[in-house]
Design a protein around this motif. Sequence first.
Motif, PDB file in Angstrom:
ATOM      1  N   GLN A  78       0.821  -1.208   0.000  1.00  0.00           N
ATOM      2  CA  GLN A  78       0.000   0.000   0.000  1.00  0.00           C
ATOM      3  C   GLN A  78       0.857   1.261   0.000  1.00  0.00           C
ATOM      4  O   GLN A  78       1.879   1.329   0.686  1.00  0.00           O
ATOM      5  CB  GLN A  78      -0.910   0.009   1.231  1.00  0.00           C
ATOM      6  N   PHE A  80       0.549   5.337   0.789  1.00  0.00           N
ATOM      7  CA  PHE A  80      -0.307   6.308   1.472  1.00  0.00           C
ATOM      8  C   PHE A  80       0.240   7.721   1.244  1.00  0.00           C
ATOM      9  O   PHE A  80       1.453   7.906   1.107  1.00  0.00           O
ATOM     10  CB  PHE A  80      -0.329   6.037   2.978  1.00  0.00           C
ATOM     11  N   ASN A  81      -0.664   8.687   1.276  1.00  0.00           N
ATOM     12  CA  ASN A  81      -0.188  10.068   1.261  1.00  0.00           C
ATOM     13  C   ASN A  81       0.116  10.502   2.697  1.00  0.00           C
ATOM     14  O   ASN A  81       0.049   9.699   3.634  1.00  0.00           O
ATOM     15  CB  ASN A  81      -1.187  10.986   0.560  1.00  0.00           C
ATOM     16  N   ASP A  83      -1.551  12.061   4.793  1.00  0.00           N
ATOM     17  CA  ASP A  83      -2.694  11.913   5.688  1.00  0.00           C
ATOM     18  C   ASP A  83      -3.166  10.466   5.777  1.00  0.00           C
ATOM     19  O   ASP A  83      -4.278  10.206   6.248  1.00  0.00           O
ATOM     20  CB  ASP A  83      -3.848  12.803   5.200  1.00  0.00           C
ATOM     21  N   TRP A  84      -2.363   9.545   5.290  1.00  0.00           N
ATOM     22  CA  TRP A  84      -2.640   8.109   5.353  1.00  0.00           C
ATOM     23  C   TRP A  84      -3.849   7.698   4.515  1.00  0.00           C
ATOM     24  O   TRP A  84      -4.492   6.680   4.796  1.00  0.00           O
ATOM     25  CB  TRP A  84      -2.789   7.622   6.796  1.00  0.00           C
ATOM     26  N   LYS A  85      -4.125   8.465   3.494  1.00  0.00           N
ATOM     27  CA  LYS A  85      -5.127   8.029   2.518  1.00  0.00           C
ATOM     28  C   LYS A  85      -4.435   7.149   1.475  1.00  0.00           C
ATOM     29  O   LYS A  85      -3.314   7.448   1.041  1.00  0.00           O
ATOM     30  CB  LYS A  85      -5.789   9.231   1.844  1.00  0.00           C
ATOM     31  N   THR A  86      -5.082   6.077   1.078  1.00  0.00           N
ATOM     32  CA  THR A  86      -4.469   5.111   0.169  1.00  0.00           C
ATOM     33  C   THR A  86      -4.433   5.665  -1.254  1.00  0.00           C
ATOM     34  O   THR A  86      -5.473   5.989  -1.837  1.00  0.00           O
ATOM     35  CB  THR A  86      -5.233   3.776   0.183  1.00  0.00           C
ATOM     36  N   ASP A 375      -1.351  13.579  -5.152  1.00  0.00           N
ATOM     37  CA  ASP A 375      -2.430  12.988  -4.366  1.00  0.00           C
ATOM     38  C   ASP A 375      -3.771  13.169  -5.069  1.00  0.00           C
ATOM     39  O   ASP A 375      -4.592  12.236  -5.127  1.00  0.00           O
ATOM     40  CB  ASP A 375      -2.495  13.626  -2.986  1.00  0.00           C
ATOM     41  N   LEU A 379      -6.112  10.046  -6.040  1.00  0.00           N
ATOM     42  CA  LEU A 379      -7.364   9.909  -5.315  1.00  0.00           C
ATOM     43  C   LEU A 379      -8.577  10.090  -6.220  1.00  0.00           C
ATOM     44  O   LEU A 379      -9.663   9.581  -5.925  1.00  0.00           O
ATOM     45  CB  LEU A 379      -7.414  10.913  -4.153  1.00  0.00           C
TER      46      LEU A 379
END
Length: 545
Positions: A78, A80-81, A83-86, A375, A379
């Motif tokens: 995985q 992540f950015n 902010d821990w968004k995948t 990001d 996203l």
Amino acid sequence: MTDSHIHDVVIIGYGPVGQSLAILLGERGYDVAVYERWPSLYPLPRAVFHDHEIRRVFHAMGIGEEIEAISQPSAKYQWFNADWKTLVEIDWSAESISDGPVGYLFNQPSLEALLDRKAKSLATVSVNQGWEAVDLRQQADYCEVTLRRSHNENGTWVLTDETRTVRARYVVGADGANSFVRKSLGITFEDLGFQEDWLVIDLQPHEGVKLDVPDIGQWCNPARPTTMVPGGPGYRRWEFMRLPHETREEMQTSEKVWSLLSKWVTPEQATLVRYALYTFRSLIAENWRERRVLLAGDAAHQMPPFMGQGMCSGLRDAWNLAWRFDLILKGIARDDVLDGYTPERRPQVRAVIDASIAMGQVVCISDPEQAARRDASYLSGDVPPLPPFPGLTDGLIRIEQNSADGGIAGQLSVHGQVRNDGEVMRYDEAIGNGFHVIALDADPDLHLDRETLATLARIGARSIGVTRDESKVVAGRVLYDVSGKYQTFFAEHGAKAMIVRPDYYVFGAVDTLSDLPTLAGMLTSRLALSGEPDRSAEGVGALEA
């Protein structure tokens, strides 16, 4: 001192690539001498990942069960950015074409110790540690390598005046990024432009400690791009990118190490195994063969680690060379068969390096505004998925079925469980390594003429059928496809039969069994065979009695 004995192959370098090539040739009974400048194995971790294809190679080396004991199946990879968004998720735990998950994590010192024991157990393999190659000359029929003994002087290994010269029909330089062999041949690296410094840290959590970290992750945080992965059973690894304002010296202190780790782990929770600052680069040799001398592993290519393919690529080099040497050393083929090594390996490795660079360019962003744009793209779903892993696009394949154009030739062949005479086993356990003629729902030998059978027998080819139809099963000839993987693979490519090379790549396929002799003729005409075929052969053979 000059040894007048001529080995089949001398290997310079005794890391995983040199070890594996020595095993692959030694298992076949060839006279192999390995020379390594360091007197003992490197004791610290480096590579931590191997994929499903390399797992098949380990099984072919007879160490599959031992490898299972020192490795673990991968989880999802995985990204992540901040902010821990995948951003990206690659499922390395998914079922692969090779009968098992896509990837595995391991501890390199454990792997090297296992390979070392295996290599030294082979009667025809001589392992010589503490000898550095200092001169290389090619004659018409053999090579001469001069080596100098090294010893420990106040904790530093230095060269002595003791030398020896050895001879071999072929020399393989598996001697790393600063390869003496490559430099002695005057072969240059093409620099593909990626260069970043990363601090690599390995540690061993104390018994009972559970760390709150992603199992396998890239934290694409512009404030500090970070990698977190298992380092094999019982170990963890972190990698931190050096930022522009930091010096190389300050990155390599224990205070800096624990400061960077403090978000996830403390000295009270784990033992530090090692830390080192590495420069991740993207380099590939222009040519991997010069007459009787060949390059493999880091001597031929270096890449960023973001695909976990550095060691894997080197082991593919060894795997590719092993079957070519086998044909040559048995007198079946002329050494022209080595001409295909660079055209096959270089484009595949180049594609892997390019993909690794692209992944690195996503991870290694330290500018917040650029990271925000990245990001937003990921996203929103605007970024296309990663391309499939590259196959072979040149060399010994049926070019009109090229994998580069979506064809079957040059793709890694399927592997799965088969049942023969009531016993379920891996296909590569049921049918030994070599060229394979595999047909769906049929015995290939029934569709090959006597001359074709004789020619295939010369190269040690084996033929076998696979089926999901119980009524078509024939013990030792047509095996039951337990998982249905073979049936699916043939159906996906509209094929009725295919020829698979000893390194598990597909040479080519036919959509009707009547065309199988033509396909076999294409293969044997490309192999630079020497001498005349034995026309007394009755069949190619499948399972040995």
